[in-house]
Design a protein around this motif. Structure first.
Motif, PDB file in Angstrom:
ATOM      1  N   ALA A  95       0.837  -1.204   0.000  1.00 34.26           N
ATOM      2  CA  ALA A  95       0.000   0.000   0.000  1.00 34.26           C
ATOM      3  C   ALA A  95       0.869   1.251   0.000  1.00 34.26           C
ATOM      4  CB  ALA A  95      -0.923  -0.008   1.226  1.00 34.26           C
ATOM      5  N   VAL A  96       1.934   1.230   0.795  1.00 36.25           N
ATOM      6  CA  VAL A  96       2.876   2.360   0.836  1.00 36.25           C
ATOM      7  C   VAL A  96       3.478   2.606  -0.539  1.00 36.25           C
ATOM      8  CG1 VAL A  96       5.153   3.054   1.679  1.00 36.25           C
ATOM      9  CG2 VAL A  96       3.440   2.197   3.286  1.00 36.25           C
ATOM     10  N   ALA A  97       3.974   1.531  -1.161  1.00 39.27           N
ATOM     11  CA  ALA A  97       4.624   1.672  -2.466  1.00 39.27           C
ATOM     12  C   ALA A  97       3.651   2.183  -3.519  1.00 39.27           C
ATOM     13  CB  ALA A  97       5.219   0.334  -2.891  1.00 39.27           C
ATOM     14  N   ARG A  98       2.422   1.621  -3.541  1.00 40.55           N
ATOM     15  CA  ARG A  98       1.446   2.042  -4.543  1.00 40.55           C
ATOM     16  C   ARG A  98       1.035   3.494  -4.333  1.00 40.55           C
ATOM     17  NH1 ARG A  98       1.810  -0.577  -8.399  1.00 40.55           N
ATOM     18  NH2 ARG A  98       0.896  -2.559  -7.774  1.00 40.55           N
ATOM     19  N   ASP A  99       0.885   3.918  -3.075  1.00 35.70           N
ATOM     20  CA  ASP A  99       0.507   5.299  -2.790  1.00 35.70           C
ATOM     21  C   ASP A  99       1.596   6.267  -3.243  1.00 35.70           C
ATOM     22  OD1 ASP A  99      -1.467   7.096  -1.255  1.00 35.70           O
ATOM     23  OD2 ASP A  99       0.461   7.641  -0.369  1.00 35.70           O
ATOM     24  N   LEU A 100       2.858   5.914  -3.003  1.00 33.56           N
ATOM     25  CA  LEU A 100       3.957   6.781  -3.432  1.00 33.56           C
ATOM     26  C   LEU A 100       4.035   6.871  -4.949  1.00 33.56           C
ATOM     27  CD1 LEU A 100       6.706   5.626  -0.899  1.00 33.56           C
ATOM     28  CD2 LEU A 100       5.511   7.827  -0.904  1.00 33.56           C
TER      29      LEU A 100
ATOM     30  N   VAL B  62      15.205   3.445  -0.493  1.00 40.05           N
ATOM     31  CA  VAL B  62      16.225   4.381  -0.978  1.00 40.05           C
ATOM     32  C   VAL B  62      15.586   5.488  -1.813  1.00 40.05           C
ATOM     33  CG1 VAL B  62      18.225   4.628  -2.494  1.00 40.05           C
ATOM     34  CG2 VAL B  62      18.093   2.704  -0.892  1.00 40.05           C
ATOM     35  N   GLU B  63      14.718   5.106  -2.755  1.00 38.10           N
ATOM     36  CA  GLU B  63      14.123   6.096  -3.657  1.00 38.10           C
ATOM     37  C   GLU B  63      13.182   7.043  -2.909  1.00 38.10           C
ATOM     38  OE1 GLU B  63      12.406   4.170  -7.093  1.00 38.10           O
ATOM     39  OE2 GLU B  63      13.986   2.653  -7.065  1.00 38.10           O
ATOM     40  N   ALA B  64      12.327   6.487  -2.056  1.00 38.33           N
ATOM     41  CA  ALA B  64      11.409   7.344  -1.306  1.00 38.33           C
ATOM     42  C   ALA B  64      12.157   8.176  -0.277  1.00 38.33           C
ATOM     43  CB  ALA B  64      10.350   6.486  -0.620  1.00 38.33           C
ATOM     44  N   GLY B  65      13.243   7.628   0.273  1.00 36.72           N
ATOM     45  CA  GLY B  65      14.034   8.378   1.248  1.00 36.72           C
ATOM     46  C   GLY B  65      14.682   9.617   0.655  1.00 36.72           C
ATOM     47  N   ARG B  66      15.015   9.560  -0.637  1.00 39.43           N
ATOM     48  CA  ARG B  66      15.588  10.747  -1.287  1.00 39.43           C
ATOM     49  C   ARG B  66      14.542  11.861  -1.392  1.00 39.43           C
ATOM     50  NH1 ARG B  66      17.468   7.124  -5.579  1.00 39.43           N
ATOM     51  NH2 ARG B  66      19.569   6.372  -5.099  1.00 39.43           N
ATOM     52  N   ALA B  67      13.302  11.461  -1.711  1.00 39.97           N
ATOM     53  CA  ALA B  67      12.243  12.458  -1.861  1.00 39.97           C
ATOM     54  C   ALA B  67      11.697  12.928  -0.519  1.00 39.97           C
ATOM     55  CB  ALA B  67      11.108  11.883  -2.702  1.00 39.97           C
ATOM     56  N   LEU B  68      11.745  12.045   0.487  1.00 40.90           N
ATOM     57  CA  LEU B  68      11.219  12.371   1.817  1.00 40.90           C
ATOM     58  C   LEU B  68      12.297  12.072   2.862  1.00 40.90           C
ATOM     59  CD1 LEU B  68       7.771  10.636   1.279  1.00 40.90           C
ATOM     60  CD2 LEU B  68       8.162  13.106   1.296  1.00 40.90           C
TER      61      LEU B  68
ATOM     62  N   MET C 153       4.690  -0.695  10.319  1.00 38.72           N
ATOM     63  CA  MET C 153       4.357  -0.478   8.921  1.00 38.72           C
ATOM     64  C   MET C 153       3.148   0.437   8.758  1.00 38.72           C
ATOM     65  SD  MET C 153       6.051  -1.715   6.288  1.00 38.72           S
ATOM     66  CE  MET C 153       6.704  -3.263   6.891  1.00 38.72           C
ATOM     67  N   ARG C 154       2.178   0.268   9.625  1.00 42.74           N
ATOM     68  CA  ARG C 154       0.978   1.107   9.554  1.00 42.74           C
ATOM     69  C   ARG C 154       1.306   2.558   9.894  1.00 42.74           C
ATOM     70  NH1 ARG C 154      -3.120  -1.205  13.391  1.00 42.74           N
ATOM     71  NH2 ARG C 154      -1.605  -0.364  14.862  1.00 42.74           N
ATOM     72  N   ASP C 155       2.159   2.766  10.910  1.00 42.57           N
ATOM     73  CA  ASP C 155       2.552   4.131  11.269  1.00 42.57           C
ATOM     74  C   ASP C 155       3.306   4.794  10.121  1.00 42.57           C
ATOM     75  OD1 ASP C 155       1.417   3.759  13.736  1.00 42.57           O
ATOM     76  OD2 ASP C 155       3.321   3.363  14.768  1.00 42.57           O
ATOM     77  N   LEU C 156       4.186   4.029   9.465  1.00 41.20           N
ATOM     78  CA  LEU C 156       4.908   4.587   8.323  1.00 41.20           C
ATOM     79  C   LEU C 156       3.937   5.009   7.230  1.00 41.20           C
ATOM     80  CD1 LEU C 156       7.465   5.155   6.632  1.00 41.20           C
ATOM     81  CD2 LEU C 156       7.349   2.763   5.894  1.00 41.20           C
ATOM     82  N   ASP C 157       2.954   4.181   6.963  1.00 42.41           N
ATOM     83  CA  ASP C 157       1.961   4.510   5.935  1.00 42.41           C
ATOM     84  C   ASP C 157       1.250   5.810   6.278  1.00 42.41           C
ATOM     85  OD1 ASP C 157       0.305   4.328   3.740  1.00 42.41           O
ATOM     86  OD2 ASP C 157      -1.014   2.808   4.611  1.00 42.41           O
ATOM     87  N   ASP C 158       0.858   5.965   7.541  1.00 43.78           N
ATOM     88  CA  ASP C 158       0.173   7.199   7.960  1.00 43.78           C
ATOM     89  C   ASP C 158       1.095   8.413   7.817  1.00 43.78           C
ATOM     90  OD1 ASP C 158      -2.065   5.702   8.565  1.00 43.78           O
ATOM     91  OD2 ASP C 158      -1.605   5.552  10.707  1.00 43.78           O
ATOM     92  N   HIS C 159       2.349   8.265   8.213  1.00 46.28           N
ATOM     93  CA  HIS C 159       3.291   9.388   8.118  1.00 46.28           C
ATOM     94  C   HIS C 159       3.538   9.781   6.661  1.00 46.28           C
ATOM     95  CE1 HIS C 159       5.048   8.013  12.245  1.00 46.28           C
ATOM     96  NE2 HIS C 159       3.891   8.628  12.373  1.00 46.28           N
ATOM     97  N   LEU C 160       3.658   8.795   5.802  1.00 44.49           N
ATOM     98  CA  LEU C 160       3.926   9.092   4.399  1.00 44.49           C
ATOM     99  C   LEU C 160       2.730   9.765   3.724  1.00 44.49           C
ATOM    100  CD1 LEU C 160       5.793   5.828   3.306  1.00 44.49           C
ATOM    101  CD2 LEU C 160       6.746   8.135   3.396  1.00 44.49           C
TER     102      LEU C 160
END
Length: 213
Positions: free
Chosen positions: A130-135, A154-160, A192-199
């Motif tokens: 879900a995280v990957a698809r949302d990003l 790595v890729e999402a960490g560069r943007a966020l 994992m759920r907290d990460l999804d909410d933060h993202l």
């Protein structure tokens, strides 16, 4: 001088050895493969190990016990290899999603359903999907088939960058439950759920152009 007496067992063993040598001299054995030769030697070893007449009753019991330990060890090793091959090879090659194509909302719904059933490892996997698809839908990262959890982090960490550490931790959790045979837990799913909410609440850092005045 009294001649040495030869027991019937010794005579039988000598005759068997002579016949075995004659058998190996046959032309077809000249082209015997290494695998076939090893298999034949193993069979011969096991046959000698279980030779009750030469070992006696006590020796035969000990030999059978040793053989049982060897067989169990081989079976366990093969099972471990098979599990690692099935879990590590195919899943890693398919990336995070495998051959599934769902929306972020569908992955979240599946994750919550699995968590309600205490199927934590599966819930962890669905939540990271879900995280990957949302990003990808928000164009924070590009759509890349076969992307792994580490590559996503790595890729999402560069943007966020503020969430880079959480992303790396989530990737490790995903890999542990997917490839490392680590059981999923409520705590792992909560991470994992907290990460999804933060993202979902985060916005990518502005891109600073090098040619800006």
């Amino acid at each position: 001088m009294v001649p040495l007496l030869t027991s019937p067992i010794d005579v039988e063993r000598e005759e068997a050895r002579r016949q075995a040598i004659q058998e190996l001299l046959r032309p077809e054995y000249a082209k015997e493969s290494l695998v076939d030769r090893l298999w034949r030697n193993v069979n011969q070893f096991l046959g000698d190990l279980l030779d009750q007449e030469s070992l006696g009753a006590a020796g035969s019991v000990a030999a059978r016990a040793a053989l049982l330990v060897i067989v169990i060890g081989i079976v366990v090793a093969l099972l471990l290899i098979a599990r690692r091959t099935a879990g590590g090879g195919t899943s890693r090659a398919e990336g995070i999603f495998g051959d599934r194509r769902l929306t972020a909302a569908e992955h979240r719904e599946a994750a919550e359903r699995l968590a309600a059933e205490s199927r934590w490892a599966e819930a962890v996997r669905e939540r990271l999907r879900a995280v990957a698809r949302d990003l990808e839908d928000r164009v924070i990262i590009d759509y890349t088939p076969g992307r792994t959890a580490d590559e996503l982090a790595v890729e999402a960490g560069r943007a966020l960058p503020a969430l880079a550490a959480e992303l790396a931790s989530a990737a490790r959790v995903f890999d542990d439950v997917t490839y490392g045979e680590v059981p999923g837990t409520p705590e792992a799913y909560g991470t994992m759920r907290d990460l999804d909410d933060h993202l979902r609440a985060a916005r990518p850092a502005p891109v600073v152009r090098s040619d800006a005045p």
